[in-house]
Design a protein around this motif. Structure first.
Motif, mmCIF file in Angstrom:
data_model
loop_
_atom_site.group_PDB
_atom_site.id
_atom_site.type_symbol
_atom_site.label_atom_id
_atom_site.label_comp_id
_atom_site.label_asym_id
_atom_site.label_seq_id
_atom_site.Cartn_x
_atom_site.Cartn_y
_atom_site.Cartn_z
ATOM 1 N N LYS A 5 98.505 71.317 -3.683
ATOM 2 C CA LYS A 5 99.842 72.676 -3.557
ATOM 3 C C LYS A 5 100.826 72.699 -4.418
ATOM 4 O O LYS A 5 101.081 71.813 -5.440
ATOM 5 C CB LYS A 5 100.823 70.967 -2.276
ATOM 6 C CG LYS A 5 99.858 70.719 -1.284
ATOM 7 C CD LYS A 5 100.945 69.852 -0.562
ATOM 8 C CE LYS A 5 100.191 69.176 0.837
ATOM 9 N NZ LYS A 5 101.212 68.031 1.777
ATOM 10 N N ASN A 6 101.862 73.630 -3.983
ATOM 11 C CA ASN A 6 102.664 74.049 -5.498
ATOM 12 C C ASN A 6 103.674 72.854 -5.769
ATOM 13 O O ASN A 6 104.784 73.002 -4.844
ATOM 14 C CB ASN A 6 103.371 75.503 -5.242
ATOM 15 C CG ASN A 6 103.631 75.709 -5.867
ATOM 16 O OD1 ASN A 6 103.878 76.149 -7.006
ATOM 17 N ND2 ASN A 6 104.283 77.453 -5.768
ATOM 18 N N PRO A 7 103.679 72.915 -6.882
ATOM 19 C CA PRO A 7 104.707 71.163 -7.253
ATOM 20 C C PRO A 7 105.781 71.443 -7.460
ATOM 21 O O PRO A 7 106.324 70.983 -7.260
ATOM 22 C CB PRO A 7 103.899 70.910 -8.555
ATOM 23 C CG PRO A 7 103.027 72.027 -9.094
ATOM 24 C CD PRO A 7 102.686 73.154 -8.255
ATOM 25 N N LYS A 9 106.943 73.864 -5.247
ATOM 26 C CA LYS A 9 108.041 74.562 -4.055
ATOM 27 C C LYS A 9 108.702 73.060 -3.735
ATOM 28 O O LYS A 9 109.403 72.909 -2.774
ATOM 29 C CB LYS A 9 107.267 74.524 -3.386
ATOM 30 C CG LYS A 9 107.636 75.813 -1.746
ATOM 31 C CD LYS A 9 106.339 76.472 -1.291
ATOM 32 C CE LYS A 9 107.114 76.943 -0.264
ATOM 33 N NZ LYS A 9 106.300 78.183 0.277
ATOM 34 N N ASN A 10 107.751 72.069 -3.901
ATOM 35 C CA ASN A 10 108.058 70.728 -3.793
ATOM 36 C C ASN A 10 108.999 69.265 -4.009
ATOM 37 O O ASN A 10 110.334 69.147 -3.681
ATOM 38 C CB ASN A 10 106.710 69.592 -3.639
ATOM 39 C CG ASN A 10 105.347 70.007 -2.754
ATOM 40 O OD1 ASN A 10 106.059 70.355 -1.524
ATOM 41 N ND2 ASN A 10 104.444 69.608 -2.902
ATOM 42 N N LYS A 11 109.009 69.963 -6.059
ATOM 43 C CA LYS A 11 110.153 69.692 -6.456
ATOM 44 C C LYS A 11 111.636 69.810 -5.882
ATOM 45 O O LYS A 11 112.488 69.245 -6.324
ATOM 46 C CB LYS A 11 109.680 69.720 -8.030
ATOM 47 C CG LYS A 11 109.156 69.240 -8.310
ATOM 48 C CD LYS A 11 108.923 68.983 -9.835
ATOM 49 C CE LYS A 11 108.028 67.586 -10.697
ATOM 50 N NZ LYS A 11 108.096 66.937 -11.220
ATOM 51 N N ARG A 12 111.129 72.183 -6.027
ATOM 52 C CA ARG A 12 112.775 72.327 -5.025
ATOM 53 C C ARG A 12 112.974 71.719 -3.925
ATOM 54 O O ARG A 12 114.346 71.475 -3.442
ATOM 55 C CB ARG A 12 112.013 73.483 -5.480
ATOM 56 C CG ARG A 12 113.747 74.488 -4.924
ATOM 57 C CD ARG A 12 113.838 75.708 -4.047
ATOM 58 N NE ARG A 12 112.932 76.931 -5.175
ATOM 59 C CZ ARG A 12 112.764 77.631 -5.787
ATOM 60 N NH1 ARG A 12 112.427 78.880 -4.479
ATOM 61 N NH2 ARG A 12 113.033 78.307 -7.177
ATOM 62 N N ARG A 13 112.503 71.298 -2.804
ATOM 63 C CA ARG A 13 112.353 70.779 -1.610
ATOM 64 C C ARG A 13 113.354 69.377 -1.720
ATOM 65 O O ARG A 13 114.827 69.011 -1.647
ATOM 66 C CB ARG A 13 111.946 70.746 -0.401
ATOM 67 C CG ARG A 13 111.374 69.730 0.522
ATOM 68 C CD ARG A 13 110.553 70.269 1.320
ATOM 69 N NE ARG A 13 109.837 71.311 1.989
ATOM 70 C CZ ARG A 13 108.484 71.327 1.976
ATOM 71 N NH1 ARG A 13 107.569 70.780 2.477
ATOM 72 N NH2 ARG A 13 108.584 72.998 2.375
ATOM 73 N N GLU A 14 112.250 68.813 -2.632
ATOM 74 C CA GLU A 14 112.905 67.168 -2.957
ATOM 75 C C GLU A 14 114.480 67.533 -3.599
ATOM 76 O O GLU A 14 115.333 66.737 -3.394
ATOM 77 C CB GLU A 14 112.584 66.735 -4.107
ATOM 78 C CG GLU A 14 110.757 65.609 -3.080
ATOM 79 C CD GLU A 14 109.999 65.258 -3.748
ATOM 80 O OE1 GLU A 14 110.121 64.939 -6.333
ATOM 81 O OE2 GLU A 14 108.665 65.279 -4.205
ATOM 82 N N THR A 16 116.786 69.484 -3.425
ATOM 83 C CA THR A 16 117.626 69.780 -2.166
ATOM 84 C C THR A 16 118.004 69.143 -1.261
ATOM 85 O O THR A 16 119.351 68.366 -0.923
ATOM 86 C CB THR A 16 116.699 70.990 -1.611
ATOM 87 O OG1 THR A 16 116.291 72.520 -2.883
ATOM 88 C CG2 THR A 16 118.249 71.740 -0.498
#
Length: 170
Positions: A5-7, A9-14, A16
């Motif tokens: 998974k793209n880390p 993208k996950n960090k951006r979601r977290e 936000t």
């Protein structure tokens, strides 16, 4: 094979989600309200203030020289003016005789030829009715007894009659 998974993208979601949660909490605790109300009330009245009227008519000054044992001083307390205007409120008043204490001088106060009891040279409260002409006539009897005087010199003192009044509650 496993997909990585793209880390980012996950960090951006977290991030936000964390920012939105923090904003919701800040708004919740700040007391900010979306709907505010503004009201303005103007009250205008025209009222006439009731005028209390208490008039005291008195005689000229009386001088006691010891030739007479008694002297009399007449005065009136009334609830109207000479132009016919009558008080618009009930009034309560009392009369106080102010004088230096001297054994040889005593006072008696009469209202309409009847003696009024006084305590410490002060009468009980009396009443003047509103919208009804009322005139109370008073006579102060000043009794001078030379035999009770311990002083060789003449007694020189002033006697004041004070009328204390107050408006009664409706």
């Amino acid at each position: 094979m496993r997909k990585i998974k793209n880390p980012i993208k996950n960090k951006r979601r977290e991030i936000t989600l964390a920012v939105v949660s923090i904003m919701v909490l800040v708004l919740f605790f700040s007391g900010y309200s979306m709907g505010k109300e503004y009201s303005n009330t103007n009250i205008e009245t025209e009222a006439k203030i009731a005028e209390p009227i208490l008039m005291v008519e008195n005689n000229p000054i009386v001088e006691i020289n010891g030739k007479k044992a008694k002297e009399y001083y007449n005065f009136k307390v009334k609830n109207y003016k000479e132009n016919g205007e009558i008080t618009q409120v009930d009034l309560q008043y009392n009369i106080e005789i102010i004088s230096k204490t001297e054994e040889s001088i005593n006072f008696k106060l009469y209202k309409n030829q009847q003696e009024i009891p006084m305590q410490n040279n002060k009468t009980a409260d009396m009443k003047l009715q509103k919208e009804e002409i009322q005139e109370d006539r008073y006579q102060l009897e000043i009794i001078y007894d030379k035999t009770k005087s311990r002083s060789v010199a003449d007694i020189i003192q002033d006697v004041q009659i004070k009328v204390h009044s107050e408006q009664l509650k409706v």
